[in-house]
Design a protein around this motif. Structure first.
Motif, mmCIF file in Angstrom:
data_model
loop_
_atom_site.group_PDB
_atom_site.id
_atom_site.type_symbol
_atom_site.label_atom_id
_atom_site.label_comp_id
_atom_site.label_asym_id
_atom_site.label_seq_id
_atom_site.Cartn_x
_atom_site.Cartn_y
_atom_site.Cartn_z
ATOM 1 N N ASP A 77 0.857 -1.182 0.000
ATOM 2 C CA ASP A 77 0.000 0.000 0.000
ATOM 3 C C ASP A 77 0.890 1.226 0.000
ATOM 4 O OD1 ASP A 77 -2.014 2.119 0.840
ATOM 5 O OD2 ASP A 77 -3.273 0.332 0.924
ATOM 6 N N ILE A 78 0.487 2.247 -0.742
ATOM 7 C CA ILE A 78 1.260 3.484 -0.787
ATOM 8 C C ILE A 78 1.144 4.256 0.517
ATOM 9 C CG2 ILE A 78 -0.583 4.925 -1.752
ATOM 10 C CD1 ILE A 78 1.569 6.175 -3.597
ATOM 11 N N ASN A 79 0.110 3.959 1.305
ATOM 12 C CA ASN A 79 -0.166 4.647 2.563
ATOM 13 C C ASN A 79 0.494 3.879 3.717
ATOM 14 O OD1 ASN A 79 -1.250 5.769 4.890
ATOM 15 N ND2 ASN A 79 -3.368 5.719 4.172
ATOM 16 N N PRO A 80 1.509 4.447 4.371
ATOM 17 C CA PRO A 80 2.180 3.718 5.451
ATOM 18 C C PRO A 80 1.258 3.399 6.621
ATOM 19 C CG PRO A 80 2.930 6.009 5.363
ATOM 20 C CD PRO A 80 2.139 5.771 4.130
ATOM 21 N N HIS A 81 0.241 4.219 6.850
ATOM 22 C CA HIS A 81 -0.725 3.912 7.910
ATOM 23 C C HIS A 81 -1.479 2.614 7.587
ATOM 24 C CE1 HIS A 81 0.002 7.767 9.766
ATOM 25 N NE2 HIS A 81 -0.381 8.418 8.685
ATOM 26 N N ALA A 82 -1.769 2.412 6.295
ATOM 27 C CA ALA A 82 -2.467 1.194 5.884
ATOM 28 C C ALA A 82 -1.602 -0.037 6.129
ATOM 29 C CB ALA A 82 -2.857 1.283 4.411
ATOM 30 N N VAL A 83 -0.320 0.078 5.903
ATOM 31 C CA VAL A 83 0.582 -1.053 6.149
ATOM 32 C C VAL A 83 0.569 -1.420 7.632
ATOM 33 C CG1 VAL A 83 3.011 -1.785 6.123
ATOM 34 C CG2 VAL A 83 2.025 -0.582 4.145
ATOM 35 N N ARG A 84 0.587 -0.413 8.495
ATOM 36 C CA ARG A 84 0.551 -0.694 9.933
ATOM 37 C C ARG A 84 -0.775 -1.325 10.339
ATOM 38 N NH1 ARG A 84 -1.796 1.450 14.080
ATOM 39 N NH2 ARG A 84 -2.415 3.377 13.028
ATOM 40 N N VAL A 85 -1.879 -0.791 9.814
ATOM 41 C CA VAL A 85 -3.196 -1.319 10.147
ATOM 42 C C VAL A 85 -3.346 -2.756 9.625
ATOM 43 C CG1 VAL A 85 -5.656 -1.072 9.622
ATOM 44 C CG2 VAL A 85 -4.342 0.909 10.368
#
Length: 218
Positions: A77-85
């Motif tokens: 995912d381009i969104n690092p928050h999405a990777v953490r979630v």
């Protein structure tokens, strides 16, 4: 007894991460409908591009379950928050995947070329002004540019590079993305296709398309 998918109560969240919604549920329902074929397919590497909350990649791993041994999972995912979630969602369900914060599959093209047996993609498909495409945060999860195709049209050549000879792609599209046109474009790349699920909601008409190389028997 129904097959397990990710439990919403265990799916992690963040204000800048797209939560499971009608399109996520439709994609997982399409995978469930194809479950017996997926197990017979014996995938060794499964990948999700644009993993968001992790609901889909976690559900895929759960529905393949113990009958599919030695499967490796990747999610980007381009969104690092999405990777953490996504990591938190996977851990809550006892599933492991390699997670990478990147644009589509940037940096993985050589490593995974010709190796992905199952790819799932719920792309940014909503028609928007082009200047909204690729913005930081949650906007990147839905902003698809003209006809909602800007990101989809970038993803498909990457898919062609990463899929194995027996690889399958499950792609979420809207009616406004011109799904039949997409099928014709992939036909020119040597792919057969079928719409495995159609679902209309109050706001959109969803099509889940399955693609596979035409020489492969699905």
């Amino acid at each position: 007894m129904p097959f397990r998918t990710a439990q919403i109560r265990l799916v992690s969240s963040h204000s800048e991460v797209y939560e499971p919604c009608d399109d996520s549920f439709a994609l997982v329902d399409a995978l469930l409908a194809d479950r017996s074929k997926l197990i017979e397919h014996k995938p060794k590497l499964c990948m999700e591009v644009g993993c968001g909350s992790g609901y889909v990649i976690t559900s895929l791993a759960l529905l393949l379950g113990q009958e599919s041994h030695g499967v490796h999972y990747f999610a980007t995912d381009i969104n690092p928050h999405a990777v953490r979630v996504t990591r938190e969602t996977l851990e809550a369900h006892g599933v492991h995947a390699e997670l990478i914060s990147t644009d589509i599959a940037s940096g993985l093209e050589k490593r995974l070329a010709g190796l992905v047996d199952v790819m799932v993609v719920n792309p940014p498909y909503v028609p928007t002004p082009e200047d909204e495409v690729g913005r930081e945060g949650i906007t990147s999860a839905w902003a698809g540019g003209e006809d909602g195709r800007s990101v989809i049209d970038r993803i498909l050549p990457v898919v062609d590079n990463l899929l194995s000879g027996k690889g399958w792609l499950y792609l979420v599209t809207l009616e406004s993305n011109h799904p039949l046109q997409l099928c014709l474009q992939m036909r020119e790349r040597g792919y057969a296709s079928r719409i495995v699920l159609q679902r209309s909601t109050d706001e959109e008409s969803l099509h889940i398309i399955k693609f596979w190389r035409d020489s492969d028997r699905q």
